[in-house]
Design a protein around this motif. Structure first.
Motif, PDB file in Angstrom:
ATOM      1  N   GLY A  68      32.469  40.118  44.821  1.00 36.43           N
ATOM      2  CA  GLY A  68      33.118  41.224  45.512  1.00 36.43           C
ATOM      3  C   GLY A  68      34.300  41.745  44.710  1.00 36.43           C
ATOM      4  O   GLY A  68      34.235  41.831  43.473  1.00 36.43           O
ATOM      5  N   PRO A  69      35.419  42.064  45.373  1.00 41.29           N
ATOM      6  CA  PRO A  69      36.581  42.606  44.661  1.00 41.29           C
ATOM      7  C   PRO A  69      37.418  41.558  43.932  1.00 41.29           C
ATOM      8  O   PRO A  69      38.548  41.844  43.530  1.00 41.29           O
ATOM      9  N   GLY A  70      36.912  40.345  43.805  1.00 43.46           N
ATOM     10  CA  GLY A  70      37.492  39.381  42.893  1.00 43.46           C
ATOM     11  C   GLY A  70      38.635  38.526  43.387  1.00 43.46           C
ATOM     12  O   GLY A  70      39.285  37.843  42.596  1.00 43.46           O
ATOM     13  N   ARG A  71      38.846  38.465  44.695  1.00 46.14           N
ATOM     14  CA  ARG A  71      40.034  37.751  45.181  1.00 46.14           C
ATOM     15  C   ARG A  71      40.001  36.262  44.838  1.00 46.14           C
ATOM     16  O   ARG A  71      41.028  35.688  44.460  1.00 46.14           O
ATOM     17  N   ASN A  72      38.855  35.614  44.933  1.00 46.26           N
ATOM     18  CA  ASN A  72      38.772  34.187  44.597  1.00 46.26           C
ATOM     19  C   ASN A  72      38.703  33.965  43.089  1.00 46.26           C
ATOM     20  O   ASN A  72      39.277  33.001  42.570  1.00 46.26           O
ATOM     21  N   ALA A  73      38.023  34.842  42.375  1.00 49.81           N
ATOM     22  CA  ALA A  73      37.937  34.716  40.920  1.00 49.81           C
ATOM     23  C   ALA A  73      39.317  34.835  40.282  1.00 49.81           C
ATOM     24  O   ALA A  73      39.659  34.077  39.362  1.00 49.81           O
ATOM     25  N   TRP A  95      36.849  47.318  41.079  1.00 45.78           N
ATOM     26  CA  TRP A  95      38.016  46.908  41.868  1.00 45.78           C
ATOM     27  C   TRP A  95      38.508  45.533  41.403  1.00 45.78           C
ATOM     28  O   TRP A  95      39.711  45.310  41.233  1.00 45.78           O
ATOM     29  N   ALA A  96      37.601  44.620  41.190  1.00 47.40           N
ATOM     30  CA  ALA A  96      37.961  43.266  40.753  1.00 47.40           C
ATOM     31  C   ALA A  96      38.676  43.302  39.395  1.00 47.40           C
ATOM     32  O   ALA A  96      39.658  42.576  39.179  1.00 47.40           O
ATOM     33  N   ARG A  97      38.178  44.130  38.476  1.00 48.44           N
ATOM     34  CA  ARG A  97      38.827  44.233  37.168  1.00 48.44           C
ATOM     35  C   ARG A  97      40.249  44.769  37.305  1.00 48.44           C
ATOM     36  O   ARG A  97      41.172  44.315  36.605  1.00 48.44           O
ATOM     37  N   ASP A  98      40.451  45.738  38.195  1.00 46.57           N
ATOM     38  CA  ASP A  98      41.795  46.249  38.444  1.00 46.57           C
ATOM     39  C   ASP A  98      42.702  45.136  38.969  1.00 46.57           C
ATOM     40  O   ASP A  98      43.866  45.019  38.546  1.00 46.57           O
TER      41      ASP A  98
END
Length: 231
Positions: A68-73, A95-98
């Motif tokens: 998804g938008p990367g919160r855990n990563a 979004w995750a990259r941002d």
């Protein structure tokens, strides 16, 4: 030329076509970053934070499945993990990259099929992907764990309970091919599906107040499993 079935993957792809949730659907889902969806916030799962705080997992190479938008990563990278993160949605990946840039961490975000990932990984983390898979794709999921999870490595899962997700039997999804927003699981079904792994912990996610730095919702199971070391 007509496509004929000659391998298990051909059967799985044929069954995929019965279900309508695809990358375009998830792109629409993630398009509005301002939506007040709790798990859109840049907060890691409370169980993931707990595993780290208690020393149940330690930094290594990690794969975030359906990131998804990367919160855990982003959280894993901030804690010293070398993180690969995969999602079908290009909108979610952007979004995750941002988020990773804003946090000042490096994560290898990829738009594509997580089932194609290779390891070995010391941690495979899944928050909300597994329960959106049709039943036949558990075959691909277990193959991913078998191929990519390192001996002694950990697999952590967050997924719907039957209070939140559908409790229909597997065969009924092929009579009425709609996932009802996601499949709900019981502890017994999770233990049966992941029986080749050793259970470390399986519990309900702990609900978090709005001002908590962590995400937590009580309609989700959290499970931590460990792959047995090679003899």
């Amino acid at each position: 030329m007509d496509r004929h079935i000659r391998a298990v993957e051909d059967v799985l792809r044929l069954l995929d076509g019965m279900f309508s949730t695809d990358a375009a659907w998830w792109d629409r889902f993630y398009a509005d970053r301002s939506r007040p969806v709790p798990f859109f916030a840049a907060k890691p799962d409370e169980n993931l934070v707990s595993y780290l705080d208690r020393g149940l997992i330690s930094p290594g190479r990690a794969l975030d499945v359906g990131c998804g938008p990367g919160r855990n990563a982003v959280h894993l990278a901030a804690k010293g993990f070398d993180v690969d993160a995969v999602d079908l949605s290009s909108t979610a990946i952007a979004w995750a990259r941002d988020r990773a840039r804003e946090a000042g961490v490096a994560v290898d975000f990829r738009c594509g099929d997580a089932f194609a990932a290779n390891g070995p990984y010391d941690l495979i983390y899944d928050s909300g992907c597994f329960h959106h898979l049709p039943p036949h794709r558990r075959i691909s999921y277990l193959a991913l764990l078998d191929r990519a999870l390192a001996p002694g490595g950990h697999f952590a899962l967050t997924c719907f309970t039957t209070d939140e997700g559908s409790s229909r039997p597997d065969d009924d999804f092929y009579r009425t091919p709609v996932l009802d927003g996601g499949i709900g699981y019981t502890p017994e079904s999770l233990r049966w599906i992941f029986a080749d792994l050793d259970e470390v912990e399986l519990r309900l996610m702990r609900e978090q107040p709005a001002d908590s730095p962590h995400f937590g919702a009580p309609f989700l199971w959290t499970a931590l499993f460990r792959r047995r070391p090679e003899a």
